[in-house]
Write a protein that holds these residues in place. Structure first.
Motif, mmCIF file in Angstrom:
data_model
loop_
_atom_site.group_PDB
_atom_site.id
_atom_site.type_symbol
_atom_site.label_atom_id
_atom_site.label_comp_id
_atom_site.label_asym_id
_atom_site.label_seq_id
_atom_site.Cartn_x
_atom_site.Cartn_y
_atom_site.Cartn_z
ATOM 1 N N VAL A 134 100.965 90.411 -28.790
ATOM 2 C CA VAL A 134 101.002 90.130 -27.349
ATOM 3 C C VAL A 134 101.852 91.171 -26.628
ATOM 4 C CG1 VAL A 134 101.623 88.420 -25.603
ATOM 5 C CG2 VAL A 134 100.662 87.678 -27.779
ATOM 6 N N PRO A 187 98.757 92.990 -24.392
ATOM 7 C CA PRO A 187 98.685 91.715 -23.676
ATOM 8 C C PRO A 187 97.334 91.432 -23.018
ATOM 9 C CG PRO A 187 99.978 93.301 -22.438
ATOM 10 C CD PRO A 187 99.690 93.919 -23.789
ATOM 11 N N ASP A 196 97.025 86.746 -26.694
ATOM 12 C CA ASP A 196 97.993 85.831 -26.095
ATOM 13 C C ASP A 196 98.455 84.887 -27.204
ATOM 14 O OD1 ASP A 196 99.619 84.597 -24.243
ATOM 15 O OD2 ASP A 196 97.985 83.842 -23.000
#
Length: 67
Positions: free
Chosen positions: A17, A21, A25
């Motif tokens: 993440v 990103p 997630d």
């Protein structure tokens, strides 16, 4: 590029993440990876590959044959 995650292998470290990103997630309740984009745009490929490389549980698989 095709990205896959194995939630059963994920240990919730979160490096994916931080690195990518737009592709990954984490679930709020346990931190397990979720895949936001299984076929990311070309500009996200390097980050997705790096995330797979640093994953301590090897829970991320990249298939470059899909490009």
């Amino acid at each position: 590029m095709k990205v896959r995650v194995d939630q059963d292998r994920c240990c919730g470290a979160g490096q994916c993440v931080l690195i990518a990103p737009d592709v990954f997630d984490q679930r709020d309740d346990d931190g397990i990876v979720t895949l936001l984009d299984p076929s990311p745009a070309a500009e996200a490929h390097a980050a997705a590959r790096e995330a797979a490389a640093v994953c301590p549980a090897a829970a991320i698989t990249i298939d470059d044959d899909q490009e």
